[in-house]
Scaffold this active site. Sequence first.
Site, PDB file in Angstrom:
ATOM      1  N   ASP A   1       0.992  -6.214  -4.712  1.00 54.26           N
ATOM      2  CA  ASP A   1       0.261  -6.417  -3.334  1.00 54.26           C
ATOM      3  C   ASP A   1       0.744  -7.627  -2.599  1.00 54.26           C
ATOM      4  O   ASP A   1       0.966  -8.654  -3.226  1.00 54.26           O
ATOM      5  CB  ASP A   1      -1.179  -6.619  -4.013  1.00 54.26           C
ATOM      6  CG  ASP A   1      -1.940  -6.466  -2.570  1.00 54.26           C
ATOM      7  OD1 ASP A   1      -1.911  -7.479  -1.499  1.00 54.26           O
ATOM      8  OD2 ASP A   1      -2.909  -5.671  -2.495  1.00 54.26           O
ATOM      9  N   SER A   2       1.026  -7.520  -1.303  1.00 50.73           N
ATOM     10  CA  SER A   2       1.551  -8.662  -0.547  1.00 50.73           C
ATOM     11  C   SER A   2       0.872 -10.051  -0.677  1.00 50.73           C
ATOM     12  O   SER A   2       1.651 -10.972  -0.387  1.00 50.73           O
ATOM     13  CB  SER A   2       2.195  -8.109   0.678  1.00 50.73           C
ATOM     14  OG  SER A   2       0.959  -8.280   1.686  1.00 50.73           O
ATOM     15  N   SER A   3      -0.429  -9.959  -0.722  1.00 52.93           N
ATOM     16  CA  SER A   3      -1.341 -11.070  -1.045  1.00 52.93           C
ATOM     17  C   SER A   3      -0.606 -11.862  -2.121  1.00 52.93           C
ATOM     18  O   SER A   3      -1.141 -13.165  -2.186  1.00 52.93           O
ATOM     19  CB  SER A   3      -2.549 -10.642  -1.333  1.00 52.93           C
ATOM     20  OG  SER A   3      -3.069  -9.587  -0.228  1.00 52.93           O
TER      21      SER A   3
ATOM     22  N   THR B   1       1.584  -4.837   3.942  1.00 55.00           N
ATOM     23  CA  THR B   1       1.318  -5.406   5.334  1.00 55.00           C
ATOM     24  C   THR B   1       0.635  -6.838   5.527  1.00 55.00           C
ATOM     25  O   THR B   1       0.841  -7.337   6.357  1.00 55.00           O
ATOM     26  CB  THR B   1       0.268  -4.337   6.322  1.00 55.00           C
ATOM     27  OG1 THR B   1      -0.885  -4.008   5.433  1.00 55.00           O
ATOM     28  CG2 THR B   1       1.174  -3.137   6.328  1.00 55.00           C
ATOM     29  N   ASP B   2      -0.283  -7.073   4.505  1.00 54.13           N
ATOM     30  CA  ASP B   2      -1.205  -8.218   4.532  1.00 54.13           C
ATOM     31  C   ASP B   2      -0.408  -9.627   4.850  1.00 54.13           C
ATOM     32  O   ASP B   2      -0.488 -10.236   5.731  1.00 54.13           O
ATOM     33  CB  ASP B   2      -1.815  -8.464   3.362  1.00 54.13           C
ATOM     34  CG  ASP B   2      -2.755  -7.521   3.267  1.00 54.13           C
ATOM     35  OD1 ASP B   2      -3.285  -6.800   4.222  1.00 54.13           O
ATOM     36  OD2 ASP B   2      -3.441  -7.370   2.116  1.00 54.13           O
TER      37      ASP B   2
ATOM     38  N   THR C   1       0.963  -0.968  -0.130  1.00 49.76           N
ATOM     39  CA  THR C   1      -0.063  -0.014   0.011  1.00 49.76           C
ATOM     40  C   THR C   1       0.771   1.113  -0.117  1.00 49.76           C
ATOM     41  O   THR C   1       0.485   2.208  -0.765  1.00 49.76           O
ATOM     42  CB  THR C   1      -0.973  -0.049   1.372  1.00 49.76           C
ATOM     43  OG1 THR C   1      -1.923  -1.254   1.267  1.00 49.76           O
ATOM     44  CG2 THR C   1      -1.797   1.358   1.415  1.00 49.76           C
TER      45      THR C   1
HETATM   46  N1  ASN Z   1      -3.000  -5.324   0.449  1.00 46.91           N
HETATM   47  C1  ASN Z   1      -1.967  -4.586   0.957  1.00 46.91           C
HETATM   48  C2  ASN Z   1      -0.574  -5.350   0.911  1.00 46.91           C
HETATM   49  O1  ASN Z   1      -0.410  -6.058   1.638  1.00 46.91           O
HETATM   50  C3  ASN Z   1      -2.259  -3.874   2.392  1.00 46.91           C
HETATM   51  C4  ASN Z   1      -1.306  -2.971   2.849  1.00 46.91           C
HETATM   52  O2  ASN Z   1      -0.033  -2.748   2.480  1.00 46.91           O
HETATM   53  N2  ASN Z   1      -1.298  -2.378   3.787  1.00 46.91           N
HETATM   54  O3  ASN Z   1       0.104  -5.281   0.011  1.00 46.91           O
END
Ligand code: ASN
Length: 596
Positions: free
Chosen positions: A113-115, A145-146, A42
Amino acid sequence: RGAPLQPWRRRKLSSRNSFESLESLSLHSAEARVLVINTGGTIGMTIHDNVLAPKANAFVQSLRKLPILHDETYAQQSCLYDYYGSENTLVLPVSKDRKRIVYTILEYNPLLDSSNMTTDDWGRIGKDIEKNYENYDGFVILHGTDTMAYTASALSFMCEHLGKPVILTGAQVPIYEMRNDGRGNLLGALMIAGQYVIPEVCLYFYNKLYRGNRVTKVDAGSFNAFSSPNLAPLATAEVDIAINWDTVWRANTTAKFQVSTELNRNVGLLRLFPGITAATVRAFLQPPMEGVVLESYGSGNAPDNRPDLLEELRKATDSGVIIINCTQCLRGTVSTSYATGKVLMDAGLITGGDMTPEAALSKLSYVLAKKDLDLEVKKKMMSQNLRGEMSADLAGAKLCLSDSRFIQVIAKTLSISCKEELEAIRDALSPPLACAAAKIGDIEALEALKEMGTNLCLGDYDGRTPLHIAACEGHLKLVQYLLSHGATVHAKDRYGDTPLSNAVSFRHKDVVKLLRKTGAHFSREELEEAGTELCSLAASGDLEGLEIWTLAGANLNAPGYDGQTAIQVVRSEHSNEFPWALRHPVQSNAFKLFLS
Ligand code: ASN
């Protein structure tokens, strides 16, 4: 090429760069260098079609416009872009203690996106850290963050014998938005990575630095997104940055840093729930599954009235699947206080203590990939604390300050009794005492200091650590002892000297060899300046000096201030008889041999 980076070194070299006016150089004592690996998340996202997605090639440009994250005037004055040959290097404004942090951004393509992250992405990050390890003081990994807790855990295991900080961070709101947490998170991570030798993979978020393999994402809608439920933060960045050195993982090795990118993908997380069927468990444990984290109830419990379920677990462990018992609870540890917990031990599960499921899963993936180890050794590794991911059982083993007679006597003299004051005295006295013990090679005294809780890697008033002193004195055994008890080879004193440069100055060959084996290395500037030093050693026929500099990593082909190399200096003298050979005929031959 432009001027060398460090202003203080640049002054030394001013005869070479005579076009540079000294006044134009700032008086800051040092610069630290941090590599920022931008994997996505993000922090660098923008909105497309009403959803957030990563935006490529925009991050550096936007940081350049943020004065808290980049000082353009200083960058121009110090020829930063010329020196690095790229516009991806930025510099923070000067810090309170007059330090500069220069950081280079390496942006991945595609940004994720870390997902979308997989074990291959962990491997790529690991390799990039390894490749750039010697050129930077610390590393910041920008990450979504995910799945940040998974990547942080995995990197903590993959990075073997880590001696420098690796800090993951990111944001809940993109850095491009007016109100966001990205700027603060990036700034904090950079400042810590550039200023402190914390030899761990960490995660920095919302003013706190955590051990990477202890965290879990607990909030999708708060800036305070992470929690480290079983370990206090390693540092807090409030008015001041306060490092909790007693918690920081200490290096305990004389091996060099390396990254193990082999990971086993046949691992999984299985969460117990009331009424789970034996068929579900059986299906989950089928080959090729090799390692499973079972998320049990409370302090590691499972139904003891379900022989069908326990039978499936037993069959899997008998066939060589490693199953780790971790709790579903956010906080606390697995123990064997209940009959419902004992049944899992009886089924061959290994206790995961207070590990997070993220840490247990990535540890399994790392351990199972070690092809040369047999199953029993892998099981043992899983139950051991490898990188501070689980708390050791210290029942009855904790030493307390009042054990120390020495500190007690001082406290009595000063009429001090409360714990905080005792600790303050210990912390003030112990670094110079440890240095004094290192000076005379007294391992017993260091052992006693360690027992009273002294951190043997702290420096004295000049930032000189016991390892610096032992390296100067050539106490090889003591150097070995310190390296095995938390000392870092990357410590710099206030003059910028490391234990390696000290050992070279005082010509302790064995110490140089051991420090090099442990990963000590000259900085880029030291290597650049080495050419001049080597030429002067060559001119005076100092074979021993040349040898020790070479052992320490200097290159005999590096040019000196006038472009000549040490080898050329020798050859440009008389072809057979060097001037000093008359004085040192024996050395002359040895020298020729050495250079050949
Ligand atoms: N979907 C985002 C990720 O993990 C969430 C984030 O970074 N706050 O890439």
